[in-house]
Design an enzyme around this catalytic site. Structure first.
Site, short mmCIF file in Angstrom:
data_model
loop_
_atom_site.label_atom_id
_atom_site.label_comp_id
_atom_site.label_asym_id
_atom_site.label_seq_id
_atom_site.Cartn_x
_atom_site.Cartn_y
_atom_site.Cartn_z
CG ASP A 184 3.67 7.18 0.40
OD1 ASP A 184 3.47 6.53 -0.65
OD2 ASP A 184 3.55 6.69 1.53
CB SER A 202 -0.93 0.06 1.21
OG SER A 202 -1.69 -1.08 1.28
CB THR A 203 2.54 2.86 -1.65
OG1 THR A 203 3.50 3.85 -1.53
CG2 THR A 203 2.36 2.54 -3.09
CB THR A 204 0.00 7.55 -2.90
OG1 THR A 204 -1.06 7.18 -2.02
CG2 THR A 204 -0.58 8.32 -4.09
CE LYS A 251 6.08 3.47 -0.16
NZ LYS A 251 4.85 4.05 0.37
#
Lengths: 290, 255
Positions: free
Chosen positions: A78, A61-63, A94
């Site tokens: 992020d 999970s991340t953006t 990332k």
């Protein structure tokens, strides 16, 4: 003698013969070379553990977001890594540089994503070194497709899915044109070119609409923004994502942790400095004028 | 033949003569260090002769193109796989030459019923800290020779000796930059070229001296048929890969 100092491989075949065969067989294909060297490209999951797959809390999970701007592509992510409801790391990278003119932003299982990025980086280098020319843009895209497809079984088991954004600069583009390219992949490895922007990860649903709005009705079209404008837009977007998505971090003022922001332009891949980001971040806030 | 050691030695000697004869006219390669890296230079005819092996390692060779290609792939594959499985920092030239290349050279050379490699190789490794740079030459029989500041390969030993003499004389000039290193390497190449065009008996003589005008005349002639090829490993190069070929504009400028 030919054990390469690798204890795990001590009983493996001599690499010299392998490599000599390779000279005839590989045709610049690094994946093939790794297979010959018995490198495990897939993690074998015993079938009896499969039903527990959903119970395992794997960090993801991340953006991540990429935007086509005036000089090329700006790609950012992020820094938070989570497992379930826990934040386990707040300095995760990332957005990874793959070669001089490409960068990969990853969302999903970090273990697999880092491995994919690493194989990709080494594959491009191996192709250049063995075939004496750079792998073409289409070739690079296909290579990433192949790696994602190889990983399909892990993705289906819910423990190793990876959805990346791949940003490249096409050096064949005309000098005054914009060679920035953004590609988005699905879990099966199909790639789609996104003309203006791409975003993925759990926080992406909160900003995709904003990006569409900006690209269609924004005061300055995304692709006309300069570096400062694009960076400010991206910092704001990640801020929004972090407000709604617990798995996305924004800017952490206490410890000065900024998102990773890279530019992919004709000059190459460049990471924006924390000082620049701090200044732009301050400017991007609504009360900056006061 | 094994139970007849004398015939075996004779066969090896024949093979050595044959290979040296084949290599004799090969275009020499010169390796020199300079303030911001190291360089391999040759004049090639169509076929590329200077290659990138890994992040900090470059290769060049004289000999049969098929053998060069096969052994180039051997060392490139080995370095690529090891650099991936461990870390790229774990790759070093010493291991690649002594454990991968040299045994392959020796084995092929001494297996007198099989084919021999017609090759002489010169590799360069840019050290992780200054002063750790290294050139390694491998002869077709598997003999390895290393040198920290310069190295040459040429068709025969006497050609190499002549070239080395010139380099040793110029070695006092330690702060070379890219341009001065380029000129030194090119002049050394010209000496090697000149020596290789002489009859074998003549190269043994002391008269290896040729003046600069002659050198550049020779270079001009060579450039009509081929082109100067220069590969550099640059410390300042951004990213982990330090190798690049000089562009024809850069070469023109350095001339």
């Amino acid at each position: 003698m030919h054990d390469k100092g690798d204890f795990l491989n001590l009983r493996g075949a001599g690499h010299q013969e392998l490599a000599l065969q390779g000279a005839i067989n590989h045709k610049g294909d690094f994946l093939n070379l790794l297979k010959h060297a018995n490198y495990p490209l897939k993690i074998e999951v015993p079938p009896e553990t499969l039903r527990h797959g959903a119970d395992i809390e794997i960090a993801h999970s991340t953006t991540v977001v990429a935007v086509l701007y005036r000089d090329g592509v700006m790609i950012a992510g992020d820094r938070r890594a989570t497992a379930g409801t826990s934040v386990i790391y707040d300095r995760a990278e990332k957005v990874l540089q793959i070669d001089r003119h490409s960068a990969l932003a990853i969302s999903g299982s970090p273990a697999i994503a880092y491995e994919i990025a690493r194989i990709l980086e080494h594959s491009f280098q191996y192709f250049r070194r063995s075939q004496l020319q750079e792998l073409s843009l289409e070739g690079k895209l296909r290579m990433l497709s192949r790696l994602i497809r190889e990983n399909l079984s892990m993705a289906l088991q819910g423990i190793g899915g990876v959805i990346p954004i791949f940003a490249l600069y096409d050096l064949n583009a005309s000098e005054d044109g914009n060679g920035g390219k953004i590609f988005f992949y699905d879990a099966l490895g199909a790639h789609f070119e996104n003309v203006d922007f791409a975003t993925t990860g759990s926080g992406s649903i909160w900003i995709r609409g904003v990006l569409r709005y900006l690209s269609r009705f924004g005061e300055t079209a995304l692709h006309e923004m300069d570096q400062r404008q694009a960076a400010m837009t991206i910092l704001r977007l990640l801020d929004i994502a972090s407000e709604y998505d617990a798995a996305t971090s924004g800017y952490n003022a206490k410890v000065e942790i900024f998102p990773t922001v890279k530019t992919v332009t004709r000059i190459g891949v460049n990471t924006l400095s924390d000082d620049d980001l701090a200044a732009w971040y301050a400017e991007a806030q609504p009360n900056a004028e006061e | 033949m094994r139970d007849e050691p004398y015939r075996w030695i004779e066969a090896i000697q024949d093979r050595r003569d044959y290979i040296e004869d084949e290599l004799r006219l090969g275009s020499p390669v010169v390796g020199v260090t300079y303030d911001e890296g190291m360089m391999l230079l040759t004049v090639s005819k169509g076929q590329r002769k200077i290659f990138e092996v890994h992040d900090r390692i470059a290769l060049s060779a004289i000999g049969h193109p098929a053998d060069i290609e096969r052994l180039r792939m051997l060392v490139t594959d080995t370095a690529s796989v090891q650099g991936f499985q461990n870390a790229t920092e774990d790759i070093n030239l010493h291991r690649l030459t002594n454990y991968t290349l040299a045994p392959a050279f020796k084995q092929a050379f001494e297996a007198i019923v099989g084919e021999a490699y017609i090759i002489k190789m010169l590799l360069a490794e840019l050290g992780s800290t200054s002063g750790k740079d290294q050139f390694t030459g491998i002869n077709f029989d598997g003999i390895v020779r290393t040198d920290p500041s310069f190295a040459v390969i040429g068709g025969t030993e006497s050609i190499e000796t002549g070239m080395q003499k010139y380099l040793t004389a110029a070695k006092t000039d330690t702060d070379r930059n890219l341009t001065t290193a380029f000129r030194l390497a090119l002049e050394t190449w010209a000496i090697g070229k000149e020596l290789s065009s002489r009859e074998p008996e003549e190269t043994e003589s002391e008269e290896t001296q040729i003046d600069t005008t002659q050198m550049y005349k020779l270079i001009d002639t060579a450039r009509e048929e081929g082109e100067i090829e220069v590969g550099v490993l640059e410390t300042a190069q951004q990213g982990t890969s330090k190798f690049r070929l000089l562009t024809s504009e850069e070469i023109e400028e350095a001339l």
